[in-house]
Design an enzyme around this catalytic site. Structure first.
Site, PDB file in Angstrom:
ATOM      1  N   SER A 162       0.857  -1.191   0.000  1.00 41.30           N
ATOM      2  CA  SER A 162       0.000   0.000   0.000  1.00 41.30           C
ATOM      3  C   SER A 162       0.886   1.231   0.000  1.00 41.30           C
ATOM      4  CB  SER A 162      -0.893   0.017   1.241  1.00 41.30           C
ATOM      5  OG  SER A 162      -1.375   1.335   1.428  1.00 41.30           O
ATOM      6  N   HIS A 192      -0.916  -1.255  -4.580  1.00 45.01           N
ATOM      7  CA  HIS A 192      -2.197  -0.988  -3.911  1.00 45.01           C
ATOM      8  C   HIS A 192      -2.313   0.506  -3.604  1.00 45.01           C
ATOM      9  CE1 HIS A 192      -5.683  -2.253  -1.461  1.00 45.01           C
ATOM     10  NE2 HIS A 192      -5.313  -1.305  -0.616  1.00 45.01           N
ATOM     11  N   ASP A 213      -4.580   3.427  -2.045  1.00 44.08           N
ATOM     12  CA  ASP A 213      -5.680   3.697  -1.111  1.00 44.08           C
ATOM     13  C   ASP A 213      -6.249   5.090  -1.343  1.00 44.08           C
ATOM     14  OD1 ASP A 213      -5.932   1.345   0.541  1.00 44.08           O
ATOM     15  OD2 ASP A 213      -3.918   1.790   1.249  1.00 44.08           O
ATOM     16  N   MET A 253      -9.010   7.772  -0.306  1.00 41.10           N
ATOM     17  CA  MET A 253      -9.888   8.116   0.830  1.00 41.10           C
ATOM     18  C   MET A 253     -10.423   9.531   0.666  1.00 41.10           C
ATOM     19  SD  MET A 253      -7.653   6.600   3.975  1.00 41.10           S
ATOM     20  CE  MET A 253      -6.813   5.010   3.847  1.00 41.10           C
ATOM     21  N   HIS A 299      -8.061   0.867  -4.424  1.00 44.31           N
ATOM     22  CA  HIS A 299      -9.015   0.593  -3.340  1.00 44.31           C
ATOM     23  C   HIS A 299      -9.750   1.888  -3.015  1.00 44.31           C
ATOM     24  CE1 HIS A 299      -9.355  -0.672   1.208  1.00 44.31           C
ATOM     25  NE2 HIS A 299     -10.545  -0.578   0.633  1.00 44.31           N
ATOM     26  N   MET A 303     -12.133   4.043  -1.065  1.00 48.35           N
ATOM     27  CA  MET A 303     -12.854   4.213   0.207  1.00 48.35           C
ATOM     28  C   MET A 303     -13.552   5.560   0.139  1.00 48.35           C
ATOM     29  SD  MET A 303      -9.791   2.677   2.551  1.00 48.35           S
ATOM     30  CE  MET A 303      -8.606   2.902   1.234  1.00 48.35           C
ATOM     31  N   MET A 344     -11.362  -6.427   4.869  1.00 45.69           N
ATOM     32  CA  MET A 344     -10.630  -5.449   5.680  1.00 45.69           C
ATOM     33  C   MET A 344     -10.365  -6.043   7.059  1.00 45.69           C
ATOM     34  SD  MET A 344      -9.971  -2.778   3.872  1.00 45.69           S
ATOM     35  CE  MET A 344      -9.195  -1.894   5.222  1.00 45.69           C
ATOM     36  N   ASP A 387      -6.429  -6.745   4.058  1.00 45.74           N
ATOM     37  CA  ASP A 387      -5.821  -5.402   4.106  1.00 45.74           C
ATOM     38  C   ASP A 387      -5.958  -4.824   5.511  1.00 45.74           C
ATOM     39  OD1 ASP A 387      -4.999  -2.781   3.660  1.00 45.74           O
ATOM     40  OD2 ASP A 387      -6.553  -2.323   2.186  1.00 45.74           O
TER      41      ASP A 387
HETATM   42  C1  DX5 Z   1      -6.446   1.122   5.438  1.00 48.87           C
HETATM   43  C2  DX5 Z   1      -5.880   0.938   4.032  1.00 48.87           C
HETATM   44  C3  DX5 Z   1      -4.733   0.016   4.024  1.00 48.87           C
HETATM   45  C4  DX5 Z   1      -3.562   0.493   4.824  1.00 48.87           C
HETATM   46  C5  DX5 Z   1      -2.752  -0.679   5.264  1.00 48.87           C
HETATM   47  O1  DX5 Z   1      -7.547   1.922   5.393  1.00 48.87           O
HETATM   48  O2  DX5 Z   1      -6.863   0.419   3.173  1.00 48.87           O
HETATM   49  O3  DX5 Z   1      -4.349  -0.367   2.715  1.00 48.87           O
HETATM   50  O4  DX5 Z   1      -2.759   1.396   4.119  1.00 48.87           O
HETATM   51  O5  DX5 Z   1      -1.730  -0.215   6.089  1.00 48.87           O
HETATM   52  P1  DX5 Z   1      -0.962  -1.160   7.100  1.00 48.87           P
HETATM   53  O6  DX5 Z   1      -0.405  -2.283   6.287  1.00 48.87           O
HETATM   54  O7  DX5 Z   1       0.053  -0.254   7.671  1.00 48.87           O
HETATM   55  O8  DX5 Z   1      -1.976  -1.631   8.107  1.00 48.87           O
HETATM   56 ZN    ZN Z   2      -6.290  -0.563   1.128  1.00 42.09          ZN
END
Ligand code: DX5
Ligand code: ZN
Length: 220
Positions: free
Chosen positions: A10, A35, A37, A39, A68, A70, A139, A177
């Site tokens: 990620s 990956h 993320d 948000m 991904h 969110m 998740m 994840d």
């Molecule tokens: C959380 C994200 C993850 C996150 C994982 O909301 O979707 O992808 O970055 O981070 P680690 O591996 O540090 O838990």
């Molecule tokens: Zn993620």
């Protein structure tokens, strides 16, 4: 347990000041998927990156871009991420009541469709969309931030989804994840996960350690 484990670093844990170099470095170090993320400060309590950043980093790796989302609403942004170079677009079941339609839409753009479930969402949410997905993301933390602690009950969900995938009888990635480290990676693999997302555990120690970190997660 499944062989052929894929590691999806990620980039949330990368150095954002040199994102292109970071993407190239994890590619070189053996990442299978990149990956990303996304948000929105609404569906989750954090704001990260948008389609323009995906477009900017896309030339830095030939690996699969695993995006991904969110975000809610999600539908108005799917095309922009597809055009920016996403290969897999994963949405959250909690983000739209019409996730069946959104998954169809992702596939209509020629992209792989993923569905993600938050820790509080039961796997029964998947029952009527198994034929529409190429990836299922369980998740193992509540989404929003890197560096959180793995929620152990996620393992039961991974086991249950592995059975659903076997019944479906075609390849579907089973991704986990959140809070993945060498120990939780092994538990998740044993439960049936075959794609491990890892932010903190990939990027810890800086670029000289990426290759070692990825190998350790894979169990090599
Ligand atoms: C959380 C994200 C993850 C996150 C994982 O909301 O979707 O992808 O970055 O981070 P680690 O591996 O540090 O838990
Ligand atoms: Zn993620």
């Amino acid at each position: 347990m499944v062989s052929n484990i894929k590691i999806a670093p990620s980039i949330l844990s990368a150095d954002f000041a040199k994102l292109g170099q970071e993407v190239a470095a994890i590619t070189e170090a053996g990442a299978d998927y990149i990956h990303v993320d996304v948000m929105d400060g609404h569906f989750v309590p954090n704001i990260t990156i948008g389609p323009d950043v995906v477009k900017a980093i896309r030339p830095h790796s030939k690996k699969v871009f695993d995006v991904h989302l969110m975000i809610a609403p999600v539908d108005p942004y799917i095309e922009a991420f597809a055009e920016a170079g996403a290969d897999i677009i994963t949405i959250h079941a909690e983000a739209t009541p019409n996730f069946h339609r959104t998954l169809q839409f992702i596939r209509s753009l020629g992209k792989k469709a993923g569905i993600s479930l938050n820790p509080g969402t039961p796997v029964s949410a998947l029952e009527n969309i198994m034929d529409l997905v190429d990836l299922i993301l369980i998740m193992s933390v509540n989404p929003g931030f890197g560096g959180q602690k793995f929620i152990p009950t996620s393992l039961n969900k991974i086991r249950a989804v592995r059975k659903m995938i076997e019944k479906e009888g075609r390849p579907i990635d089973l991704q986990v994840d959140g809070g993945i480290n060498m120990i939780t990676a092994k538990s998740a693999i044993d439960a049936g996960a075959d794609v491990l997302v890892a932010g903190t555990a990939t990027f810890v120690g800086g670029p000289d350690n990426y290759s070692k970190n990825i190998k350790a997660l894979r169990g090599d």
